[in-house]
Design an enzyme around this catalytic site. Structure first.
Site, PDB file in Angstrom:
ATOM      1  N   THR A 117       0.810  -1.214   0.000  1.00 15.32           N
ATOM      2  CA  THR A 117       0.000   0.000   0.000  1.00 15.32           C
ATOM      3  C   THR A 117       0.843   1.263   0.000  1.00 15.32           C
ATOM      4  O   THR A 117       1.965   1.275   0.545  1.00 15.32           O
ATOM      5  CB  THR A 117      -0.912   0.028   1.246  1.00 15.32           C
ATOM      6  OG1 THR A 117      -1.561   1.295   1.349  1.00 15.32           O
ATOM      7  CG2 THR A 117      -0.095  -0.187   2.517  1.00 15.32           C
ATOM      8  N   TYR A 175      -2.143   0.328   9.931  1.00 17.85           N
ATOM      9  CA  TYR A 175      -2.344  -0.335   8.640  1.00 17.85           C
ATOM     10  C   TYR A 175      -1.085  -0.229   7.790  1.00 17.85           C
ATOM     11  O   TYR A 175      -0.557  -1.233   7.289  1.00 17.85           O
ATOM     12  CB  TYR A 175      -3.537   0.286   7.915  1.00 17.85           C
ATOM     13  CG  TYR A 175      -3.627  -0.124   6.460  1.00 17.85           C
ATOM     14  CD1 TYR A 175      -3.858  -1.449   6.108  1.00 17.85           C
ATOM     15  CD2 TYR A 175      -3.492   0.815   5.435  1.00 17.85           C
ATOM     16  CE1 TYR A 175      -3.936  -1.829   4.777  1.00 17.85           C
ATOM     17  CE2 TYR A 175      -3.584   0.443   4.102  1.00 17.85           C
ATOM     18  CZ  TYR A 175      -3.797  -0.880   3.778  1.00 17.85           C
ATOM     19  OH  TYR A 175      -3.870  -1.257   2.461  1.00 17.85           O
TER      20      TYR A 175
END
Length: 328
Positions: free
Chosen positions: A117, A141
């Site tokens: 990501t 995250y």
């Protein structure tokens, strides 16, 4: 040769499975169906319902299906939730990835593609952001994904094992043929939420933060069509099969849209007004993230085919309408 797709019944994973299936590849899926759906898959693709943290299960699937490559999507993806519940993310994204990688190393599966990501960059100082920019995630995250990247690098140094980590920017849209899309209830992707609001599935859309240092005060993101993202995975797999070395690559278009611009696009395509409510910024959100994807283009020969916000929104809306009929 069989490709294992983890999280293959989910949003991006199901698109990957369909692309592999269309190409005549042998595929097997592991998914616990916590956010995925078995009906999102081709009927003849084997689905093993289970957790990638179960090394014995993964090892059995690798052996029984003759797996030689893994494309790893399974994990949790909601930034604000990761701030509120970091241990969930370190388990689902980091610890479970460690178990999956361990099973691959033990079974000699030497080709691995990882769903990473842009959140590993945090608030980048350079826009568009290149892969060698400082890695400063601002959410659990992002950190959980970065830790998995670090594990992959270490395993590749110690074993006959090569990987590609693809750092996604904001994935949106749906299969142009209408076979699958973003189907998870309560999803937080902006275009998904806006499409739901336009179709009356949500009473309103919340805009989190209107005081960012951008032209209209809202955050800016690089939205990539899920079909183009899946195409990058297919090229990465081919590169590894041809002996390519381990690599990290950004997946984005190199330009961004603000929250308000996306909302306007959804209103225009749908022809329907919907309410927006201004809210405070969410923890863990970055101001502006746009990809420098020149490495992806140069090393994989990637040429996006759906780099158009109107097309992305059109496909997302079409899927929402189909999903509404399915769930009615």
């Amino acid at each position: 040769m069989t490709v294992l797709v983890t999280g293959g019944a989910g949003y991006i994973g199901s698109h990957m499975v369909w692309a592999l299936h269309d190409a005549g590849e042998a595929v097997v899926v592991i998914d616990n169906l916590s956010t995925g759906f078995d009906w999102a898959l081709p009927g003849d693709v084997p689905l093993v319902r289970g957790d990638i943290g179960d090394e014995a299960l993964v090892a059995r699937v690798l052996s029984e299906h003759g797996v030689d490559a893994v494309i790893h999507f399974a994990g949790s993806i909601i930034v604000p939730e990761s701030v509120a519940n970091p241990l969930k993310y370190y388990k689902n994204n980091t610890a479970n990835s460690r178990s999956l990688i361990a099973a691959c190393a033990a079974k000699g599966v030497d080709k691995f593609i990882f769903s990473s990501t842009a959140a590993v960059y945090g608030d980048p100082e350079i826009i568009p952001v290149p892969e060698d920019a400082p890695l400063k995630p601002v959410s659990p995250y992002g950190t959980s994904k970065l830790m998995t990247e670090m594990m992959l690098a270490d395993v590749a140094a110690a074993h006959d094992f090569r990987y590609t980590a693809l750092r996604y920017f904001n994935v949106a849209g749906a299969d142009p043929r209408g076979r699958t899309g973003q189907s998870t209830a309560g999803a937080t992707h902006l275009i998904k939420v806006a499409a739901e609001a336009a179709l009356g599935k949500r009473a309103h859309l919340s805009v989190y933060g209107t005081d960012y240092p951008t032209e209209d005060g809202t955050a800016i993101r690089d939205y990539i069509h899920v079909a183009d993202l899946v195409g990058a995975h297919a090229l990465a797999l081919e590169r590894l099969r041809q002996g390519g070395d381990s690599a990290v690559m950004n997946c984005g278009y190199g330009h961004g849209y603000s929250v308000f611009e996306v909302i306007e696009a959804v209103r225009k395509v749908s022809g329907r007004p919907f309410e927006t409510r201004m809210e405070a910024r969410r923890p863990g959100d970055s101001v502006r993230i746009v990809a420098d994807a020149s490495r992806l283009r140069a090393e994989l020969g990637w040429q996006p085919r759906h780099d158009d916000l109107t097309e992305i929104v059109t496909h997302a809306l079409a899927w929402e309408e189909k999903l509404a009929k399915r769930n009615s």
